[in-house]
Write a protein that holds these residues in place. Structure first.
Motif, PDB file in Angstrom:
ATOM      1  N   GLY A 131       0.643  -1.327  -0.186  1.00  0.00           N
ATOM      2  CA  GLY A 131       0.028  -0.101  -0.113  1.00  0.00           C
ATOM      3  C   GLY A 131       0.790   1.281  -0.216  1.00  0.00           C
ATOM      4  O   GLY A 131       0.423   2.460   0.042  1.00  0.00           O
ATOM      5  N   THR A 176      -0.274  -2.900  -4.159  1.00  0.00           N
ATOM      6  CA  THR A 176      -1.241  -1.975  -3.609  1.00  0.00           C
ATOM      7  C   THR A 176      -2.538  -2.447  -4.302  1.00  0.00           C
ATOM      8  O   THR A 176      -2.610  -3.568  -5.241  1.00  0.00           O
ATOM      9  CB  THR A 176      -1.095  -0.834  -4.215  1.00  0.00           C
ATOM     10  OG1 THR A 176      -1.138  -0.675  -5.644  1.00  0.00           O
ATOM     11  CG2 THR A 176       0.174   0.034  -3.813  1.00  0.00           C
ATOM     12  N   HIS A 220      -8.579  -2.502  -2.206  1.00  0.00           N
ATOM     13  CA  HIS A 220      -9.516  -2.993  -1.130  1.00  0.00           C
ATOM     14  C   HIS A 220      -9.565  -1.861   0.011  1.00  0.00           C
ATOM     15  O   HIS A 220      -8.751  -1.216   0.173  1.00  0.00           O
ATOM     16  CB  HIS A 220      -8.547  -4.299  -0.636  1.00  0.00           C
ATOM     17  CG  HIS A 220      -8.778  -5.304  -1.554  1.00  0.00           C
ATOM     18  ND1 HIS A 220      -9.871  -6.171  -2.307  1.00  0.00           N
ATOM     19  CD2 HIS A 220      -7.321  -5.803  -2.117  1.00  0.00           C
ATOM     20  CE1 HIS A 220      -9.226  -6.831  -2.851  1.00  0.00           C
ATOM     21  NE2 HIS A 220      -8.005  -6.715  -3.076  1.00  0.00           N
ATOM     22  N   SER A 252      -9.059  -2.127   3.312  1.00  0.00           N
ATOM     23  CA  SER A 252      -8.234  -2.167   3.974  1.00  0.00           C
ATOM     24  C   SER A 252      -6.918  -1.670   3.804  1.00  0.00           C
ATOM     25  O   SER A 252      -5.990  -1.463   4.499  1.00  0.00           O
ATOM     26  CB  SER A 252      -8.005  -3.492   4.627  1.00  0.00           C
ATOM     27  OG  SER A 252      -7.508  -4.445   3.673  1.00  0.00           O
ATOM     28  N   GLY A 299      -4.903  -3.588   1.871  1.00  0.00           N
ATOM     29  CA  GLY A 299      -4.172  -4.678   1.741  1.00  0.00           C
ATOM     30  C   GLY A 299      -4.127  -5.135   0.319  1.00  0.00           C
ATOM     31  O   GLY A 299      -4.612  -4.511  -0.540  1.00  0.00           O
ATOM     32  N   ASN A 305      -3.423  -8.945  -2.158  1.00  0.00           N
ATOM     33  CA  ASN A 305      -3.353 -10.372  -2.330  1.00  0.00           C
ATOM     34  C   ASN A 305      -1.882 -10.589  -2.791  1.00  0.00           C
ATOM     35  O   ASN A 305      -1.543 -10.094  -3.882  1.00  0.00           O
ATOM     36  CB  ASN A 305      -4.361 -11.071  -3.304  1.00  0.00           C
ATOM     37  CG  ASN A 305      -5.948 -10.913  -2.511  1.00  0.00           C
ATOM     38  OD1 ASN A 305      -5.855 -11.607  -1.617  1.00  0.00           O
ATOM     39  ND2 ASN A 305      -6.648 -10.119  -3.307  1.00  0.00           N
ATOM     40  N   PHE A 338      -3.786 -12.948   1.748  1.00  0.00           N
ATOM     41  CA  PHE A 338      -3.904 -11.360   1.625  1.00  0.00           C
ATOM     42  C   PHE A 338      -3.193 -11.077   2.838  1.00  0.00           C
ATOM     43  O   PHE A 338      -3.140 -11.176   4.159  1.00  0.00           O
ATOM     44  CB  PHE A 338      -5.507 -11.246   2.036  1.00  0.00           C
ATOM     45  CG  PHE A 338      -5.814  -9.867   2.020  1.00  0.00           C
ATOM     46  CD1 PHE A 338      -6.111  -9.199   0.675  1.00  0.00           C
ATOM     47  CD2 PHE A 338      -6.115  -9.163   3.191  1.00  0.00           C
ATOM     48  CE1 PHE A 338      -6.342  -7.687   0.649  1.00  0.00           C
ATOM     49  CE2 PHE A 338      -6.522  -7.848   3.231  1.00  0.00           C
ATOM     50  CZ  PHE A 338      -6.531  -7.124   1.867  1.00  0.00           C
ATOM     51  N   PHE A 339      -2.281  -9.838   2.436  1.00  0.00           N
ATOM     52  CA  PHE A 339      -1.346  -9.127   3.506  1.00  0.00           C
ATOM     53  C   PHE A 339      -2.014  -7.754   3.829  1.00  0.00           C
ATOM     54  O   PHE A 339      -2.246  -7.011   2.733  1.00  0.00           O
ATOM     55  CB  PHE A 339      -0.054  -9.139   2.939  1.00  0.00           C
ATOM     56  CG  PHE A 339       0.664 -10.500   2.952  1.00  0.00           C
ATOM     57  CD1 PHE A 339       1.346 -10.963   4.031  1.00  0.00           C
ATOM     58  CD2 PHE A 339       0.567 -11.226   1.945  1.00  0.00           C
ATOM     59  CE1 PHE A 339       2.061 -12.234   4.294  1.00  0.00           C
ATOM     60  CE2 PHE A 339       1.233 -12.227   1.893  1.00  0.00           C
ATOM     61  CZ  PHE A 339       1.697 -12.833   2.947  1.00  0.00           C
ATOM     62  N   GLN A 340      -2.108  -7.259   4.860  1.00  0.00           N
ATOM     63  CA  GLN A 340      -2.356  -5.818   5.573  1.00  0.00           C
ATOM     64  C   GLN A 340      -1.046  -4.986   5.004  1.00  0.00           C
ATOM     65  O   GLN A 340      -0.022  -5.392   5.398  1.00  0.00           O
ATOM     66  CB  GLN A 340      -2.866  -5.840   6.726  1.00  0.00           C
ATOM     67  CG  GLN A 340      -4.087  -6.922   7.067  1.00  0.00           C
ATOM     68  CD  GLN A 340      -5.213  -6.229   6.426  1.00  0.00           C
ATOM     69  OE1 GLN A 340      -5.490  -5.163   6.011  1.00  0.00           O
ATOM     70  NE2 GLN A 340      -6.415  -7.038   6.454  1.00  0.00           N
ATOM     71  N   PRO A 341      -1.464  -3.777   4.923  1.00  0.00           N
ATOM     72  CA  PRO A 341      -0.410  -2.786   5.028  1.00  0.00           C
ATOM     73  C   PRO A 341       0.610  -2.788   6.083  1.00  0.00           C
ATOM     74  O   PRO A 341       1.758  -2.275   6.148  1.00  0.00           O
ATOM     75  CB  PRO A 341      -1.213  -1.380   4.909  1.00  0.00           C
ATOM     76  CG  PRO A 341      -2.394  -1.671   4.489  1.00  0.00           C
ATOM     77  CD  PRO A 341      -2.870  -2.956   5.045  1.00  0.00           C
ATOM     78  N   GLU A 342       0.129  -3.113   7.336  1.00  0.00           N
ATOM     79  CA  GLU A 342       1.041  -3.385   8.579  1.00  0.00           C
ATOM     80  C   GLU A 342       1.851  -4.455   8.555  1.00  0.00           C
ATOM     81  O   GLU A 342       2.930  -4.319   9.415  1.00  0.00           O
ATOM     82  CB  GLU A 342       0.051  -3.247   9.673  1.00  0.00           C
ATOM     83  CG  GLU A 342      -1.000  -2.431  10.128  1.00  0.00           C
ATOM     84  CD  GLU A 342      -2.254  -2.339   9.036  1.00  0.00           C
ATOM     85  OE1 GLU A 342      -2.696  -3.548   8.795  1.00  0.00           O
ATOM     86  OE2 GLU A 342      -2.777  -1.322   8.908  1.00  0.00           O
ATOM     87  N   THR A 343       1.967  -5.326   7.365  1.00  0.00           N
ATOM     88  CA  THR A 343       2.635  -6.550   7.539  1.00  0.00           C
ATOM     89  C   THR A 343       4.209  -5.739   7.390  1.00  0.00           C
ATOM     90  O   THR A 343       4.574  -5.191   6.496  1.00  0.00           O
ATOM     91  CB  THR A 343       2.425  -7.227   6.183  1.00  0.00           C
ATOM     92  OG1 THR A 343       1.142  -7.635   6.272  1.00  0.00           O
ATOM     93  CG2 THR A 343       3.335  -8.640   5.995  1.00  0.00           C
TER      94      THR A 343
END
Length: 196
Positions: A139, A152, A155, A157, A159, A161, A171-176
Protein backbone atom coordinates in the motif's frame (compact mmCIF):
# COMPACT_ATOMS: atom_id res chain seq x y z
CA UNK A 1 -9.75 -9.31 -17.35
CA UNK A 2 -9.58 -7.90 -20.84
CA UNK A 3 -11.62 -4.76 -21.26
CA UNK A 4 -11.67 -3.82 -17.58
CA UNK A 5 -9.58 -0.92 -16.37
CA UNK A 6 -8.55 0.05 -12.91
CA UNK A 7 -10.93 2.71 -11.64
CA UNK A 8 -8.01 5.10 -11.25
CA UNK A 9 -6.23 4.35 -14.54
CA UNK A 10 -6.01 7.18 -17.03
CA UNK A 11 -5.27 7.26 -20.72
CA UNK A 12 -1.55 6.70 -21.25
CA UNK A 13 0.79 9.46 -22.28
CA UNK A 14 2.26 7.02 -24.79
CA UNK A 15 0.19 7.15 -28.01
CA UNK A 16 0.86 3.49 -28.85
CA UNK A 17 -0.64 2.36 -25.52
CA UNK A 18 -4.39 2.87 -25.47
CA UNK A 19 -5.35 2.30 -21.85
CA UNK A 20 -9.00 3.06 -22.52
CA UNK A 21 -9.15 0.18 -25.03
CA UNK A 22 -7.04 -2.41 -23.23
CA UNK A 23 -7.26 -4.29 -19.96
CA UNK A 24 -4.94 -2.96 -17.29
CA UNK A 25 -2.44 -5.27 -15.62
CA UNK A 26 -3.37 -5.64 -11.96
CA UNK A 27 -0.57 -7.98 -10.89
CA UNK A 28 3.20 -7.86 -10.95
CA UNK A 29 5.53 -10.84 -10.68
CA UNK A 30 8.10 -10.99 -7.90
CA UNK A 31 11.59 -10.01 -9.01
CA UNK A 32 12.99 -10.43 -5.50
CA UNK A 33 14.19 -8.37 -2.60
CA UNK A 34 16.94 -5.76 -2.92
CA UNK A 35 18.16 -6.69 0.58
CA UNK A 36 19.78 -9.95 1.66
CA UNK A 37 18.31 -11.13 4.95
CA UNK A 38 20.39 -14.23 5.61
CA UNK A 39 22.39 -14.38 8.82
CA UNK A 40 22.96 -10.80 9.97
CA UNK A 41 23.63 -9.39 6.52
CA UNK A 42 21.71 -6.46 5.12
CA UNK A 43 23.78 -6.54 1.94
CA UNK A 44 22.47 -4.53 -1.00
CA UNK A 45 21.83 -7.01 -3.84
CA UNK A 46 20.73 -4.77 -6.70
CA UNK A 47 21.94 -5.43 -10.24
CA UNK A 48 22.81 -1.80 -10.90
CA UNK A 49 22.45 -0.39 -14.40
CA UNK A 50 24.37 2.71 -15.44
CA UNK A 51 21.29 4.15 -17.20
CA UNK A 52 20.02 5.26 -13.77
CA UNK A 53 18.11 4.00 -10.76
CA UNK A 54 15.10 3.08 -12.92
CA UNK A 55 17.39 0.49 -14.57
CA UNK A 56 18.39 -1.28 -11.34
CA UNK A 57 16.77 -4.66 -10.76
CA UNK A 58 16.88 -7.65 -8.43
CA UNK A 59 17.35 -11.29 -9.29
CA UNK A 60 16.71 -12.96 -5.94
CA UNK A 61 13.04 -13.68 -6.71
CA UNK A 62 11.31 -15.84 -9.27
CA UNK A 63 10.67 -13.61 -12.32
CA UNK A 64 13.34 -11.10 -13.34
CA UNK A 65 15.10 -10.14 -16.59
CA UNK A 66 16.32 -13.28 -18.38
CA UNK A 67 15.36 -15.50 -15.42
CA UNK A 68 15.31 -19.25 -15.87
CA UNK A 69 14.16 -20.19 -12.37
CA UNK A 70 12.64 -23.63 -12.06
CA UNK A 71 10.88 -25.25 -9.11
CA UNK A 72 14.12 -26.84 -7.87
CA UNK A 73 15.73 -23.40 -7.56
CA UNK A 74 13.16 -22.32 -4.97
CA UNK A 75 15.01 -23.81 -1.99
CA UNK A 76 13.21 -21.60 0.54
CA UNK A 77 10.10 -23.60 -0.38
CA UNK A 78 7.25 -22.80 -2.74
CA UNK A 79 4.97 -22.15 0.26
CA UNK A 80 7.34 -19.42 1.44
CA UNK A 81 8.10 -17.70 -1.87
CA UNK A 82 5.93 -15.07 -3.54
CA UNK A 83 5.24 -15.59 -7.25
CA UNK A 84 3.21 -12.42 -7.88
CA UNK A 85 1.24 -9.76 -6.08
CA UNK A 86 -1.67 -7.44 -6.59
CA UNK A 87 -1.00 -3.96 -7.99
CA UNK A 88 -4.51 -2.78 -8.68
CA UNK A 89 -4.59 0.80 -7.53
CA UNK A 90 -2.57 3.87 -8.39
CA UNK A 91 -4.55 6.12 -6.03
CA UNK A 92 -2.30 8.31 -3.94
CA UNK A 93 0.95 7.39 -5.64
CA UNK A 94 3.34 10.29 -6.10
CA UNK A 95 5.44 9.26 -9.08
CA UNK A 96 6.74 8.28 -11.52
CA UNK A 97 3.57 8.26 -13.59
CA UNK A 98 1.41 5.88 -11.51
CA UNK A 99 -0.61 4.79 -14.52
CA UNK A 100 2.32 4.64 -16.95
CA UNK A 101 5.62 2.77 -17.01
CA UNK A 102 5.59 2.06 -13.29
CA UNK A 103 1.90 1.66 -12.68
CA UNK A 104 -1.24 0.15 -14.07
CA UNK A 105 -0.86 -0.35 -17.80
CA UNK A 106 -1.40 -3.21 -20.20
CA UNK A 107 1.95 -4.50 -21.42
CA UNK A 108 2.96 -7.20 -23.84
CA UNK A 109 6.58 -7.62 -22.82
CA UNK A 110 8.23 -8.32 -19.48
CA UNK A 111 11.25 -6.06 -19.55
CA UNK A 112 13.15 -3.56 -21.66
CA UNK A 113 16.93 -3.61 -21.85
CA UNK A 114 18.59 -0.23 -22.34
CA UNK A 115 21.53 -1.76 -24.23
CA UNK A 116 21.61 -2.85 -27.87
CA UNK A 117 19.58 -5.93 -28.72
CA UNK A 118 22.63 -8.02 -29.53
CA UNK A 119 24.82 -6.72 -26.69
CA UNK A 120 26.39 -9.50 -24.64
CA UNK A 121 27.42 -7.17 -21.84
CA UNK A 122 24.46 -5.11 -20.60
CA UNK A 123 25.82 -2.44 -18.27
CA UNK A 124 23.05 0.10 -18.79
CA UNK A 125 20.52 -2.06 -17.00
CA UNK A 126 16.93 -3.13 -17.50
CA UNK A 127 13.46 -1.71 -17.02
CA UNK A 128 11.27 -4.30 -15.28
CA UNK A 129 7.69 -3.92 -16.48
CA UNK A 130 5.57 -6.93 -15.54
CA UNK A 131 7.69 -7.78 -12.50
CA UNK A 132 9.10 -5.66 -9.68
CA UNK A 133 11.56 -5.60 -6.80
CA UNK A 134 9.80 -5.77 -3.42
CA UNK A 135 11.17 -2.58 -1.87
CA UNK A 136 8.21 -1.00 -0.08
CA UNK A 137 5.43 -2.13 2.29
CA UNK A 138 1.98 -3.09 1.02
CA UNK A 139 0.00 0.00 0.00
CA UNK A 140 2.97 2.39 -0.15
CA UNK A 141 2.00 5.56 -2.06
CA UNK A 142 5.15 7.71 -1.86
CA UNK A 143 7.79 8.27 -4.49
CA UNK A 144 9.26 5.11 -6.00
CA UNK A 145 11.45 4.14 -8.91
CA UNK A 146 9.94 2.31 -11.88
CA UNK A 147 11.44 -1.10 -11.06
CA UNK A 148 10.11 -0.81 -7.51
CA UNK A 149 6.38 -0.25 -8.08
CA UNK A 150 4.75 -1.18 -4.75
CA UNK A 151 2.09 -3.83 -4.30
CA UNK A 152 -1.22 -2.03 -3.76
CA UNK A 153 -4.95 -2.49 -4.14
CA UNK A 154 -8.28 -0.71 -3.98
CA UNK A 155 -9.45 -2.96 -1.13
CA UNK A 156 -10.94 -0.93 1.77
CA UNK A 157 -8.25 -2.16 4.17
CA UNK A 158 -5.46 -1.21 1.78
CA UNK A 159 -4.08 -4.75 1.80
CA UNK A 160 -3.09 -6.81 -1.22
CA UNK A 161 -3.33 -10.41 -2.35
CA UNK A 162 -0.10 -12.29 -2.97
CA UNK A 163 0.09 -15.59 -4.86
CA UNK A 164 2.80 -18.03 -3.82
CA UNK A 165 4.78 -20.51 -5.89
CA UNK A 166 2.74 -23.41 -4.45
CA UNK A 167 -0.46 -21.90 -5.89
CA UNK A 168 -1.80 -20.58 -2.59
CA UNK A 169 -2.98 -16.99 -2.16
CA UNK A 170 -2.69 -14.92 1.00
CA UNK A 171 -3.98 -11.47 1.81
CA UNK A 172 -1.46 -9.13 3.45
CA UNK A 173 -2.41 -5.99 5.36
CA UNK A 174 -0.42 -2.73 4.98
CA UNK A 175 0.94 -3.27 8.52
CA UNK A 176 2.78 -6.44 7.44
CA UNK A 177 6.47 -6.07 8.22
CA UNK A 178 8.58 -5.12 5.20
CA UNK A 179 11.26 -7.53 6.47
CA UNK A 180 8.77 -10.42 6.31
CA UNK A 181 7.64 -9.43 2.81
CA UNK A 182 11.22 -9.17 1.56
CA UNK A 183 12.08 -12.56 3.04
CA UNK A 184 9.09 -14.04 1.22
CA UNK A 185 10.32 -12.36 -1.98
CA UNK A 186 13.58 -14.35 -2.12
CA UNK A 187 13.75 -17.92 -3.38
CA UNK A 188 16.95 -19.28 -1.82
CA UNK A 189 18.32 -17.36 1.17
CA UNK A 190 17.28 -19.82 3.89
CA UNK A 191 15.39 -17.25 5.96
CA UNK A 192 13.10 -18.45 8.73
CA UNK A 193 9.91 -16.52 8.06
CA UNK A 194 7.20 -15.99 10.65
CA UNK A 195 4.01 -15.43 8.67
CA UNK A 196 1.57 -12.87 10.08
Amino acid sequence: MLGLLSPDATVATFPEVKANEQGALHYRANGGSPVAHYATSTEDIWVKGTFGRHAWYTNSGVVFPESKVNIGDITDGTTNTIMLGETSSAAGRESPNPTGWAGIQPWTFGYYNYDAKNATDRPQGTLMIDHKALTYPIGYTGFHYTNETPYTSAHPSGGANMAFCDGSVRFFQPETSLDVLQQLATRSQDEVVQLP
